[in-house]
Every structure is written in C-alpha cells, then in structure tokens.
Design an enzyme around this catalytic site. Structure first.
Site, PDB file in Angstrom:
ATOM      1  N   GLY A   1       2.955 -39.449  62.843  1.00  0.00           N
ATOM      2  CA  GLY A   1       2.388 -38.934  61.600  1.00  0.00           C
ATOM      3  C   GLY A   1       3.444 -38.188  60.818  1.00  0.00           C
ATOM      4  O   GLY A   1       4.454 -37.747  61.367  1.00  0.00           O
ATOM      5  N   GLU A   2       3.219 -38.079  59.501  1.00  0.00           N
ATOM      6  CA  GLU A   2       4.209 -37.407  58.658  1.00  0.00           C
ATOM      7  C   GLU A   2       3.528 -36.686  57.522  1.00  0.00           C
ATOM      8  O   GLU A   2       2.585 -37.194  56.911  1.00  0.00           O
ATOM      9  CB  GLU A   2       5.204 -38.425  58.101  1.00  0.00           C
TER      10      GLU A   2
ATOM     11  N   ASP B   1      -9.334 -23.484  62.819  1.00  0.00           N
ATOM     12  CA  ASP B   1      -9.291 -24.826  62.223  1.00  0.00           C
ATOM     13  C   ASP B   1      -9.835 -25.846  63.218  1.00  0.00           C
ATOM     14  O   ASP B   1      -9.244 -26.908  63.422  1.00  0.00           O
ATOM     15  CB  ASP B   1      -7.856 -25.175  61.813  1.00  0.00           C
TER      16      ASP B   1
END
Length: 375
Positions: free
Chosen positions: A52-53, A166
């Site tokens: 992921g980025e 979160d």
C-alpha cells in the site's frame, strides 16, 4: 528479488560452522554471526511486494535476513514538513512499550536521513478482508472468538492509559491461525480526531461515537468502546452499522436506530449547541434483536452496553471480557499470560464460516495484493 545473504556474511557463517563444529548454529550464535546486518539496519530486510502507498508512507511485505520471517515494512518519508514524523514517532513510542498477544509487534526501527522504517510482524489479512472472504456471513462462534481477542488487546491498552481511537475492521489484523491483533496506533494519544489521513483520504466516521461527532474533546477509554460495538454488529450481520458519509448523516443513522437522545438517555444533550442546530426528528429506539437475529441474547446485551450515548456508562474492555456472552469459551481463557495466544487452548478453535469462499485458513499465498494498514 535476491534474498541471499551477502558473500562476506556467508563466509563468516561458514567459518563458524566448520567440520570441527558440525552442530547447526543456535539462534543466539546466528544473530552474533550476522552482526554485519543486525537490527536497526535497512540491509537486514529484503523488500518483496508493495502492500500500500500513501502520500507519506509506503508499506512493503518483506523478509528478515536475521530470522527468515516475513515482516511488514512501514516506510515513512521524512522530506515532508508536516504530519508524518510526529504521527510516526507517536506510533513508535507507544508500540515499543505494548507487548501483548493481541497487539501487532513492532520488531525494529530504522532511522535514516530520508525515512523512518517501522518493522512489524507480518499478518496476511485483516477483519475487513476476512468478512469479504466469507461472503459477510461469519460463524457466530468465530464472531465471539474475534470479539474476545479485540477486547483482550484493548483492555491491555486501556490499563496503560493508551487509547486506540481509530478502531475499524481494516486496523484489526488477522493471521492464518485466526489470531486478531490491534494495529495502526498512529492516532493514539493525538489531541484531536483528524478528518483526513496522511494521503488526504477522508477518515471514516462509521466507528466514531456520537459524543465525538458532536464536538467532544474529552477523550477517555469509552471512545474505543463505541467502535467495538459497531465492529460486533458488523461481524454479526456482515454490514456496517452506521455507514454515514458526513457527520450529520452519521448522527442521523445512529439516532434512527438507537433513538434520538433525550436528557434521560444522555444528560446534557439538549443544551449541546451542535445537537440543537441539526434539529433531528424524534426517533424511537429500535430493538437491536430485530436487526441481528443471529446474535444470541447475551450478545445483544453486550452490544447494548457498548452503544450507550452517555460515554461513562459504556461497558469497559475489562468488564466486557467477563460478560456472560463469553462464558462458553470457558474460565481458563482468563488465566492466560498477556503474551500468550488464546489458541494455546485446544478447545479454542475457529469453525468454518457458513459463507466461506476460500479463506486465509485454507489457502496459502493470499495477501499479494493486500494493503496492510498504513494510515
């Protein structure tokens, strides 16, 4: 990718394992032999797939040359002026002190002029993917096992005055054994709940309690407990409980199901300026049992005690672990040391999910396209 050890390290290994000493290297001697790479050095890890980025961070699947184990490499670029470094430092300072079977392990920290790389244990799925993979139809026994692990990790955090802040299915990582671990502590102890992530994506409101949606900044452990309730509902039904896209829509969905709050259900609410400004209709609370027919009466009771408007009255993670809903897991489960998995007990096992489509427990090589949580 070439994951072979450098020639000089191989030579050192061979010198230490001559014919006079044919015994295999112990872990300690192997680590000593590999001091050329060692902890705190980028050369110790081989990057494999990108998972992921975002604007500030990239996560790679990797392998440690020290242990040969898979790891997740969370690479945070430091050339940006805002956001990433303080959030990363917060995550590091928290995670290095949290050692628990249901919290993701931070193995190593590598600091260079250009990046800060956090090396985590690698887990090949998360609760969101798990739900997708079983067609959003989980075994109710598995719901209970995941829920217990979530409360267990959270109880450990809350005892240490750490709030997660979160909680969502994407931040609950799951390995092939079914062990669930809390991840992504980047927002923990932050002074406000942000509306955007590093990559400028909107932070989901689905698991945020109504007191925070209405502007409260008095954060304590109940902020996480509302999210736990939303996650229990989602596991039991296969759908998010309150999928609002704006604060007003989120509150509207909450009030429509749980009833518009009154002074009786939420003392002080009628003098809250934001609440008054919205002018919500007066909804009556709907019985949760009608929404979640597969959840037993103890599970409904636990859910009701998590989704209370008055935050101080929400059940704590500690109390939740002792709730009658978990009685069927046995008493021994409460005696485990903090760093030991509940699956140590043979009687604790996952069942095949009714909506099973080929899960992480029956298929190898999953996770090639998996996006390990980076925000």
């Amino acid at each position: 990718m070439d994951i072979r050890l450098p020639p000089e390290v191989l030579a050192k290994l061979q010198m230490n394992n001559t014919e006079d000493d044919p015994k295999p290297l112990t872990r300690i001697s192997r680590r000593a032999s590999l001091s050329d790479i060692g902890f705190g050095k980028l050369e110790t890890y081989v990057k494999l797939d990108k998972l992921g980025e975002g604007t500030y961070a990239t996560v790679f699947k990797g392998r440690s040359k020290l242990t040969e184990n898979l790891v997740a490499l969370k690479e945070i670029r430091l050339e940006h002026e805002e956001g990433a470094p303080c959030t990363a430092i917060r995550e590091v300072s928290l995670l290095k002190n949290l050692k628990h079977a249901n919290i993701v392990t931070l193995h190593d920290i590598i600091h260079t002029n250009y990046s800060l790389t956090l090396v985590f244990e690698y887990l090949d799925s998360d609760l969101k993917q798990y739900l997708d993979n079983c067609g959003s139809l989980m075994s109710m026994h598995n719901v209970k096992i995941f829920m217990f692990q979530l409360l267990r990790g959270l109880s450990y955090c809350h005892h240490r005055k750490v709030l997660h802040r979160d909680l969502k299915p994407q931040n609950l990582l799951i390995n092939e054994k079914g062990e669930l671990k809390l991840a992504d502590f980047g927002l923990a102890r932050a002074k406000s709940v942000p509306t955007k992530t590093y990559s400028n994506e909107v932070v989901t409101l689905w698991y945020r309690p109504p007191d925070v949606l209405l502007g409260s900044t008095e954060y304590s452990t109940p902020i996480d407990m509302w999210g736990v309730g939303c996650i229990l509902y989602e596991m039991a039904t296969g759908r998010p409980m309150f999928p609002g896209s704006t604060v007003k829509e989120e509150l509207h969905l909450i009030f429509r199901l749980l009833g518009t709050p009154t002074e009786e259900t939420w003392p002080g609410i009628t003098s809250n300026n934001e609440f008054k400004a919205y002018g919500f209709p007066q909804y009556r609370a709907q019985p949760l049992k009608s929404q979640i027919p597969r959840l037993d009466s103890e599970g409904i009771d636990l859910l009701n005690s998590l989704l209370l408007y008055e935050d101080k009255k929400r059940i704590s993670a500690d109390e939740g672990l002792r709730h009658p809903y978990f009685k069927s897991l046995g008493e021994r489960i409460h005696t485990l040391p903090e760093n030991v998995s509940i699956f140590t007990f043979k009687e604790i096992q996952l069942q095949k999910d009714p909506g099973y489509r080929g899960s992480i427990f029956h298929q190898t090589g999953r996770g090639r396209n998996r996006r390990q949580s980076i925000f």
